[in-house]
Design a protein around this motif. Structure first.
Motif, PDB file in Angstrom:
ATOM      1  N   ILE A  65       0.817  -1.208   0.000  1.00 39.79           N
ATOM      2  CA  ILE A  65       0.000   0.000   0.000  1.00 39.79           C
ATOM      3  C   ILE A  65       0.854   1.263   0.000  1.00 39.79           C
ATOM      4  CG2 ILE A  65      -1.805   1.264   1.213  1.00 39.79           C
ATOM      5  CD1 ILE A  65      -2.730  -1.362  -0.015  1.00 39.79           C
ATOM      6  N   ARG A  66       1.860   1.321   0.861  1.00 38.96           N
ATOM      7  CA  ARG A  66       2.633   2.545   1.026  1.00 38.96           C
ATOM      8  C   ARG A  66       3.282   3.037  -0.262  1.00 38.96           C
ATOM      9  NH1 ARG A  66       6.785   2.957   5.981  1.00 38.96           N
ATOM     10  NH2 ARG A  66       4.831   2.339   7.016  1.00 38.96           N
ATOM     11  N   PRO A  67       3.848   2.163  -1.107  1.00 38.67           N
ATOM     12  CA  PRO A  67       4.469   2.678  -2.341  1.00 38.67           C
ATOM     13  C   PRO A  67       3.510   3.386  -3.283  1.00 38.67           C
ATOM     14  CG  PRO A  67       5.261   0.457  -1.872  1.00 38.67           C
ATOM     15  CD  PRO A  67       4.131   0.732  -0.927  1.00 38.67           C
ATOM     16  N   ILE A  68       2.201   3.096  -3.161  1.00 35.75           N
ATOM     17  CA  ILE A  68       1.245   3.691  -4.095  1.00 35.75           C
ATOM     18  C   ILE A  68       0.485   4.871  -3.493  1.00 35.75           C
ATOM     19  CG2 ILE A  68      -0.831   2.342  -3.586  1.00 35.75           C
ATOM     20  CD1 ILE A  68      -1.241   1.973  -6.558  1.00 35.75           C
ATOM     21  N   LEU A  69       0.690   5.149  -2.205  1.00 37.30           N
ATOM     22  CA  LEU A  69       0.023   6.295  -1.592  1.00 37.30           C
ATOM     23  C   LEU A  69       0.471   7.586  -2.273  1.00 37.30           C
ATOM     24  CD1 LEU A  69       0.048   5.468   2.234  1.00 37.30           C
ATOM     25  CD2 LEU A  69      -1.841   5.272   0.620  1.00 37.30           C
ATOM     26  N   GLY A  70      -0.477   8.484  -2.461  1.00 39.74           N
ATOM     27  CA  GLY A  70      -0.198   9.717  -3.192  1.00 39.74           C
ATOM     28  C   GLY A  70      -0.656   9.645  -4.633  1.00 39.74           C
ATOM     29  N   GLN A  71      -0.907   8.432  -5.128  1.00 40.27           N
ATOM     30  CA  GLN A  71      -1.479   8.258  -6.457  1.00 40.27           C
ATOM     31  C   GLN A  71      -2.982   8.532  -6.402  1.00 40.27           C
ATOM     32  OE1 GLN A  71       0.497   7.690  -9.103  1.00 40.27           O
ATOM     33  NE2 GLN A  71       2.216   7.794  -7.649  1.00 40.27           N
ATOM     34  N   PRO A  72      -3.648   8.637  -7.539  1.00 40.92           N
ATOM     35  CA  PRO A  72      -5.109   8.854  -7.522  1.00 40.92           C
ATOM     36  C   PRO A  72      -5.822   7.795  -6.689  1.00 40.92           C
ATOM     37  CG  PRO A  72      -4.246   9.167  -9.733  1.00 40.92           C
ATOM     38  CD  PRO A  72      -3.095   8.678  -8.905  1.00 40.92           C
ATOM     39  N   ALA A  73      -6.885   8.224  -6.005  1.00 37.71           N
ATOM     40  CA  ALA A  73      -7.599   7.325  -5.105  1.00 37.71           C
ATOM     41  C   ALA A  73      -8.098   6.081  -5.830  1.00 37.71           C
ATOM     42  CB  ALA A  73      -8.777   8.056  -4.456  1.00 37.71           C
ATOM     43  N   PHE A  74      -8.433   6.232  -7.105  1.00 43.44           N
ATOM     44  CA  PHE A  74      -8.926   5.087  -7.866  1.00 43.44           C
ATOM     45  C   PHE A  74      -7.871   3.984  -7.939  1.00 43.44           C
ATOM     46  CE2 PHE A  74      -9.533   2.864 -11.949  1.00 43.44           C
ATOM     47  CZ  PHE A  74     -10.822   2.387 -11.769  1.00 43.44           C
ATOM     48  N   SER A  75      -6.600   4.372  -8.004  1.00 39.82           N
ATOM     49  CA  SER A  75      -5.522   3.382  -8.075  1.00 39.82           C
ATOM     50  C   SER A  75      -5.459   2.552  -6.800  1.00 39.82           C
ATOM     51  CB  SER A  75      -4.177   4.083  -8.312  1.00 39.82           C
ATOM     52  OG  SER A  75      -4.193   4.838  -9.505  1.00 39.82           O
ATOM     53  N   VAL A  76      -5.608   3.213  -5.653  1.00 44.40           N
ATOM     54  CA  VAL A  76      -5.565   2.505  -4.375  1.00 44.40           C
ATOM     55  C   VAL A  76      -6.771   1.581  -4.242  1.00 44.40           C
ATOM     56  CG1 VAL A  76      -5.395   2.770  -1.882  1.00 44.40           C
ATOM     57  CG2 VAL A  76      -4.315   4.448  -3.378  1.00 44.40           C
ATOM     58  N   VAL A  77      -7.939   2.045  -4.665  1.00 44.12           N
ATOM     59  CA  VAL A  77      -9.144   1.221  -4.606  1.00 44.12           C
ATOM     60  C   VAL A  77      -8.969  -0.038  -5.446  1.00 44.12           C
ATOM     61  CG1 VAL A  77     -11.572   1.101  -5.264  1.00 44.12           C
ATOM     62  CG2 VAL A  77     -10.704   3.117  -4.078  1.00 44.12           C
ATOM     63  N   MET A  78      -8.473   0.119  -6.673  1.00 45.26           N
ATOM     64  CA  MET A  78      -8.266  -1.040  -7.536  1.00 45.26           C
ATOM     65  C   MET A  78      -7.215  -1.984  -6.948  1.00 45.26           C
ATOM     66  SD  MET A  78     -10.448  -0.842  -9.860  1.00 45.26           S
ATOM     67  CE  MET A  78      -9.847  -2.250 -10.791  1.00 45.26           C
ATOM     68  N   LEU A  79      -6.197  -1.424  -6.291  1.00 51.07           N
ATOM     69  CA  LEU A  79      -5.180  -2.263  -5.665  1.00 51.07           C
ATOM     70  C   LEU A  79      -5.779  -3.113  -4.551  1.00 51.07           C
ATOM     71  CD1 LEU A  79      -2.224  -3.090  -5.324  1.00 51.07           C
ATOM     72  CD2 LEU A  79      -1.933  -1.133  -3.792  1.00 51.07           C
ATOM     73  N   THR A  80      -6.621  -2.510  -3.720  1.00 49.49           N
ATOM     74  CA  THR A  80      -7.229  -3.280  -2.627  1.00 49.49           C
ATOM     75  C   THR A  80      -8.197  -4.338  -3.163  1.00 49.49           C
ATOM     76  OG1 THR A  80      -8.985  -1.617  -2.344  1.00 49.49           O
ATOM     77  CG2 THR A  80      -6.997  -1.375  -1.006  1.00 49.49           C
TER      78      THR A  80
END
Length: 298
Positions: free
Chosen positions: A83-98
């Motif tokens: 999770i931490r490496p992708i923080l700061g990217q668009p929220a949609f990216s984090v949602v798709m990652l989870t």
């Protein structure tokens, strides 16, 4: 008596929704992102307890403690490495990652031979026990309570008290609240924000594991039990996405509505009732029951 039993059953189910919704809220308050892997973390916690009891031969309470501890560590490691490496990217990216984490967790469990491919029961000491309150000598008119449901309600109440004490009286809890309000200001005040984010993920995973261990005796342990997280998300919305008490209250609302609609309304309404409640709440009170009204000046 029947109505009261339905309400108690709904409260027990709502406690499960509320615990999973707590994970949504904890992660959102820490990182301002939404994790759709909470249901799968709950599933992994249930499997961890199952492995502890059936494979490693742990007694019930040791298996529960080890499952919760292992999931807490897993949550911290997951945040640090994925999770931490992708923080700061668009929220949609984090949602798709989870979402991807959830699919990966389900796939990984099904590849474990003899464990993940079958539906299995968690051998708890209070399995299939009931309490009868009132009624005559033949049990007619008595209020019948499922001990599994009462354990869910009692454990949720204890956990809520512990979390309240954590956030109200401990330095860690106060620091987490400060970071959730303004991460940049908290960082400048010397609060280790990144470390707190990892702790928040670990705490969310531990709470999800508790939900899984409480739900397992009722619905069994299987790879798809994490889909219950799709009903916990409406609980977080109803309670107010930034409110920890709201997550529990929202879960109770969803659970009771689901229980009553499943009995009194035609087939199919039980599964759609949580989302109807969310739609009504968004129209009446968009911020949820305990949500804060935030305004941005532009």
């Amino acid at each position: 008596m029947l109505f009261l039993q339905l309400v108690i059953s709904g409260i027990a189910q709502g406690c499960i929704y509320g615990l999973i919704a707590l994970g949504f809220v904890l992660i959102y308050k820490a990182t301002e992102t939404v994790s759709f892997a909470q249901g799968e973390l709950m599933m992994l916690g249930a499997f961890a307890g199952l492995v502890g009891m059936t494979v490693l031969g742990f007694p019930y309470w040791l298996a529960v403690i080890s499952a919760i501890a292992s999931m807490a560590v897993f949550g911290v490691v997951l945040e640090r490495t994925v999770i931490r490496p992708i923080l700061g990217q668009p929220a949609f990216s984090v949602v798709m990652l989870t979402i991807g984490i959830g699919y990966a967790a389900r796939g990984a469990i099904t590849m474990v031979p003899g464990i993940g491919t079958d539906t299995q029961a968690l051998p708890v000491p209070y399995k299939d026990e009931i309490w009868k309150i009132g009624g005559n000598e033949f049990g007619v008119g008595a209020l019948v309570l499922n001990v599994e449901h009462m354990v869910v309600i009692g454990a949720t109440a204890v956990l809520c008290v512990l979390l309240f004490a954590l956030f109200r009286y401990s330095k860690l809890g106060i620091a987490m609240q400060a970071a959730s309000q303004n991460q940049l200001a908290a960082y400048y005040m010397g609060i280790p924000v990144q470390r707190l984010n990892g702790i928040a993920w670990g705490l969310a995973a531990a709470v999800a594991a508790i939900a899984g261990l409480l739900l397992a005796p009722i619905t069994f342990v299987h790879a798809n039990m994490g889909f219950i997280g799709l009903k916990a998300f409406p609980a977080a919305v109803v309670g107010g996405f930034g409110s920890l008490p709201g997550a529990i209250v929202g879960g109770l609302v969803i659970g009771i509505v689901e229980s009553l609609s499943g009995f009194y309304l035609p087939d199919g309404f039980k599964d759609t009732a949580p989302y109807v409640v969310v739609l009504v709440m968004l129209m009446v009170k968009p911020n949820g029951l305990f949500g804060e009204t935030l305004r941005k000046k532009v």
